[in-house]
Design a protein around this motif. Sequence first.
Motif, mmCIF file in Angstrom:
data_model
loop_
_atom_site.group_PDB
_atom_site.id
_atom_site.type_symbol
_atom_site.label_atom_id
_atom_site.label_comp_id
_atom_site.label_asym_id
_atom_site.label_seq_id
_atom_site.Cartn_x
_atom_site.Cartn_y
_atom_site.Cartn_z
ATOM 1 N N LYS A 57 0.874 -1.172 0.000
ATOM 2 C CA LYS A 57 0.000 0.000 0.000
ATOM 3 C C LYS A 57 0.916 1.230 0.000
ATOM 4 C CE LYS A 57 -2.946 -2.588 3.106
ATOM 5 N NZ LYS A 57 -1.999 -3.350 3.932
ATOM 6 N N PRO A 58 0.364 2.410 -0.340
ATOM 7 C CA PRO A 58 1.214 3.608 -0.278
ATOM 8 C C PRO A 58 1.810 3.766 1.117
ATOM 9 C CG PRO A 58 -0.940 4.122 -1.209
ATOM 10 C CD PRO A 58 -1.004 2.700 -0.762
ATOM 11 N N LYS A 59 3.086 4.256 1.182
ATOM 12 C CA LYS A 59 3.719 4.314 2.494
ATOM 13 C C LYS A 59 3.013 5.320 3.396
ATOM 14 C CE LYS A 59 7.497 7.425 1.339
ATOM 15 N NZ LYS A 59 8.913 7.574 1.099
ATOM 16 N N LYS A 60 2.956 4.991 4.654
ATOM 17 C CA LYS A 60 2.193 5.814 5.597
ATOM 18 C C LYS A 60 3.061 6.911 6.202
ATOM 19 C CE LYS A 60 -0.283 1.688 6.949
ATOM 20 N NZ LYS A 60 0.847 0.763 6.882
ATOM 21 N N ILE A 61 4.345 6.661 6.301
ATOM 22 C CA ILE A 61 5.214 7.626 6.984
ATOM 23 C C ILE A 61 6.262 8.130 6.000
ATOM 24 C CG2 ILE A 61 6.883 7.906 8.880
ATOM 25 C CD1 ILE A 61 5.262 5.691 10.304
ATOM 26 N N THR A 62 6.217 9.421 5.686
ATOM 27 C CA THR A 62 7.203 9.969 4.753
ATOM 28 C C THR A 62 8.572 9.952 5.426
ATOM 29 O OG1 THR A 62 6.933 12.204 5.596
ATOM 30 C CG2 THR A 62 5.514 11.563 3.762
ATOM 31 N N SER A 63 9.625 9.972 4.608
ATOM 32 C CA SER A 63 10.961 10.015 5.212
ATOM 33 C C SER A 63 11.117 11.306 6.013
ATOM 34 C CB SER A 63 12.062 9.870 4.167
ATOM 35 O OG SER A 63 11.756 10.555 3.001
ATOM 36 N N ARG A 64 10.512 12.392 5.492
ATOM 37 C CA ARG A 64 10.659 13.685 6.168
ATOM 38 C C ARG A 64 10.124 13.618 7.600
ATOM 39 N NH1 ARG A 64 10.456 19.291 2.895
ATOM 40 N NH2 ARG A 64 12.161 18.188 1.874
ATOM 41 N N SER A 65 8.934 13.031 7.792
ATOM 42 C CA SER A 65 8.400 12.989 9.161
ATOM 43 C C SER A 65 9.028 11.849 9.953
ATOM 44 C CB SER A 65 6.879 12.905 9.153
ATOM 45 O OG SER A 65 6.455 11.604 8.858
ATOM 46 N N GLY A 66 9.286 10.703 9.282
ATOM 47 C CA GLY A 66 9.856 9.560 10.005
ATOM 48 C C GLY A 66 11.204 9.905 10.623
ATOM 49 N N MET A 67 12.058 10.562 9.832
ATOM 50 C CA MET A 67 13.413 10.834 10.354
ATOM 51 C C MET A 67 13.371 11.804 11.537
ATOM 52 S SD MET A 67 15.411 13.118 7.449
ATOM 53 C CE MET A 67 15.010 12.259 5.936
ATOM 54 N N GLN A 68 12.437 12.782 11.496
ATOM 55 C CA GLN A 68 12.412 13.736 12.620
ATOM 56 C C GLN A 68 11.803 13.107 13.877
ATOM 57 O OE1 GLN A 68 14.855 15.437 11.034
ATOM 58 N NE2 GLN A 68 14.399 16.885 12.664
ATOM 59 N N THR A 69 10.876 12.159 13.708
ATOM 60 C CA THR A 69 10.357 11.440 14.873
ATOM 61 C C THR A 69 11.509 10.711 15.563
ATOM 62 O OG1 THR A 69 8.243 11.142 13.778
ATOM 63 C CG2 THR A 69 8.691 9.663 15.601
ATOM 64 N N VAL A 70 12.383 10.140 14.747
ATOM 65 C CA VAL A 70 13.534 9.413 15.289
ATOM 66 C C VAL A 70 14.484 10.375 16.010
ATOM 67 C CG1 VAL A 70 15.629 8.203 14.554
ATOM 68 C CG2 VAL A 70 13.405 7.450 13.710
ATOM 69 N N VAL A 71 14.791 11.506 15.370
ATOM 70 C CA VAL A 71 15.691 12.491 15.998
ATOM 71 C C VAL A 71 15.143 12.899 17.374
ATOM 72 C CG1 VAL A 71 16.560 14.871 15.858
ATOM 73 C CG2 VAL A 71 16.559 13.432 13.817
ATOM 74 N N ASN A 72 13.831 13.141 17.409
ATOM 75 C CA ASN A 72 13.241 13.695 18.632
ATOM 76 C C ASN A 72 13.006 12.672 19.723
ATOM 77 O OD1 ASN A 72 13.150 16.249 17.491
ATOM 78 N ND2 ASN A 72 11.148 15.894 16.554
ATOM 79 N N THR A 73 12.917 11.391 19.375
ATOM 80 C CA THR A 73 12.466 10.445 20.404
ATOM 81 C C THR A 73 13.331 9.199 20.594
ATOM 82 O OG1 THR A 73 11.019 9.236 18.875
ATOM 83 C CG2 THR A 73 10.039 11.117 20.022
ATOM 84 N N SER A 74 14.188 8.842 19.634
ATOM 85 C CA SER A 74 14.933 7.590 19.836
ATOM 86 C C SER A 74 16.064 7.788 20.843
ATOM 87 C CB SER A 74 15.535 7.085 18.524
ATOM 88 O OG SER A 74 16.412 6.007 18.828
ATOM 89 N N PRO A 75 16.127 6.947 21.883
ATOM 90 C CA PRO A 75 17.223 7.087 22.853
ATOM 91 C C PRO A 75 18.579 6.703 22.256
ATOM 92 C CG PRO A 75 15.863 5.155 23.362
ATOM 93 C CD PRO A 75 15.169 5.884 22.238
ATOM 94 N N PHE A 76 18.568 6.105 21.066
ATOM 95 C CA PHE A 76 19.817 5.636 20.447
ATOM 96 C C PHE A 76 20.334 6.582 19.374
ATOM 97 C CE2 PHE A 76 17.286 1.928 21.784
ATOM 98 C CZ PHE A 76 18.102 1.499 22.820
ATOM 99 N N TYR A 77 19.671 7.730 19.208
ATOM 100 C CA TYR A 77 19.991 8.573 18.056
ATOM 101 C C TYR A 77 21.451 9.048 18.047
ATOM 102 C CZ TYR A 77 19.617 11.408 14.026
ATOM 103 O OH TYR A 77 19.843 11.905 12.774
ATOM 104 N N GLY A 78 21.960 9.433 19.202
ATOM 105 C CA GLY A 78 23.338 9.937 19.270
ATOM 106 C C GLY A 78 24.348 8.900 18.794
ATOM 107 N N GLU A 79 24.100 7.651 19.142
ATOM 108 C CA GLU A 79 25.002 6.574 18.713
ATOM 109 C C GLU A 79 24.941 6.387 17.200
ATOM 110 O OE1 GLU A 79 27.359 4.959 20.469
ATOM 111 O OE2 GLU A 79 26.760 6.438 21.973
ATOM 112 N N TRP A 80 23.725 6.533 16.656
ATOM 113 C CA TRP A 80 23.574 6.426 15.192
ATOM 114 C C TRP A 80 24.468 7.435 14.481
ATOM 115 C CZ3 TRP A 80 22.154 4.558 10.611
ATOM 116 C CH2 TRP A 80 22.013 5.461 9.542
ATOM 117 N N VAL A 81 24.427 8.689 14.942
ATOM 118 C CA VAL A 81 25.185 9.751 14.273
ATOM 119 C C VAL A 81 26.677 9.419 14.286
ATOM 120 C CG1 VAL A 81 25.830 12.199 14.394
ATOM 121 C CG2 VAL A 81 23.445 11.531 14.722
#
Length: 321
Positions: free
Chosen positions: A181-205
Motif C-alpha cells: 500500500k502507499p507508504k504511511k510515513i514519509t521520510s521527512r516525518s519519520g526521520m524527525q520522529t527518530v531524531v526527537n524520540t529515539s534514545p539511540f539517536y546519538g550513537e547512530w550519528v
Amino acid sequence: MKIVKARAHTNIALIKYWGKKNTDIIIPMNNSFSLTLDHFYTDTKVTYDENLKKDSFSLNGEEIESQNVFNFLDYVRQLSGKNGFVKVESINHVPTTAGLASSASAYAALAAASSKAFGLDLSRKDLSRLARRGSGSATRSIYGGFTEWIGGDNDLNSYAKPFQENVEWDIRMIAAVVNSKPKKITSRSGMQTVVNTSPFYGEWVKNANNSIPLIKKAILDKNFTTFGEISEENAMKMHALNLTAHPHFSYFEPQSIEIMQAIEQLRQDGIEAYYTMDAGPNVKIICEGKNSEVIQKALKLKFPEIELLESKPGKGIQFLD
Ligand code: 2P0
C-alpha cells in the motif's frame, strides 16, 4: 526568454541520511554516502519568460501545485535578483514503483535547470547546496558514482563532494519491488520522529560518520565483502532506529524480510550479495556484475511476482541541448 534543460540521476544511500539539525534549509545530523544510478533519472526543462505572470510546474505532463517547488523557485529568483517567472516541466524516469527517492533526481535537475534559466552560473558545489534546499538526498545527485554529503552545520558548509565519479568497479543495484500500500510515513516525518524520540539517536550519528572512511577504503581496495557488510549494517541500524522511536514505526513488510532472508541464503550458498532499504518496503540488492544474473534468477524463482529493476553506477548532473 531562456530555456534550459537538465538531467539528474537518482542515488541510493549506502550510509544513510536520517535526521536533520535544521529542517528549514535541510542540514543533516550526519554525513552520508551514496551511489548515483544510471537507470533512474529526471529530465527538467525550465523556461524563463518575462511575460509569465506566475511560476508553474508539471510532472509527467500533469500540472501540480507543489508549494515545495514554488518555495524553491522563490529562493532561486531571490538569488538571481530577477523578477520574472518560470515554467517548469519535469519528466520522471524513476518508476514510481521502484521505491527510489525521486525527490533526489527531481531537485537536482530543478536546481541545475532553474538556476541557469534565471541567469545564474553556479559551480557544482553551489548546485549541490541549492539542491539540498529542495530535498536532502538531492544534494548528492549533482555528482555521479560514489558521493559523500558533508553534513556541515550551515548553508555554506553543507554540500556533496564526489568520491569516485567514474566507478572503476562493476557494481550493480537491483531494486526488488515489494507490492504494498502507499507508504504511511514519509521520510521527512519519520526521520524527525527518530531524531526527537529515539534514545539511540546519538550513537547512530557517531556510527554513521565513522562508517564513511571505512566504506571509502573498501571501495579503494575493491573489497566487496567489507563494502557490502558496511552498507547492509548501516541500513539495518537506520531501520532499527525506527523501531526505537515514539511512536515506533517500520518500513518492513513481510515480503521485505523474506527477500532479505533469500539474500542471506544466497550468501551462505557462496554468492555474494547485500541488501539495503530506504523509507519504503522495497529491498535494494547490491552485487557485482558477475553475480547479477544468478541473483535475479534465484529471486525470480522464489518470488515470481516481484519486479526486479537493475541499475549500474550513473553520471552526475548534465545540461541537455
Ligand atoms: C538517504 N533517505 O540517505 C535516506 C535514507 C531515505 C532513507 O534521503 O526531507 O527525500 O526531502 O530531505 O531526501 C529520503 O529523504 O528527505 C532519504 P528530505 P529525502 O537517501
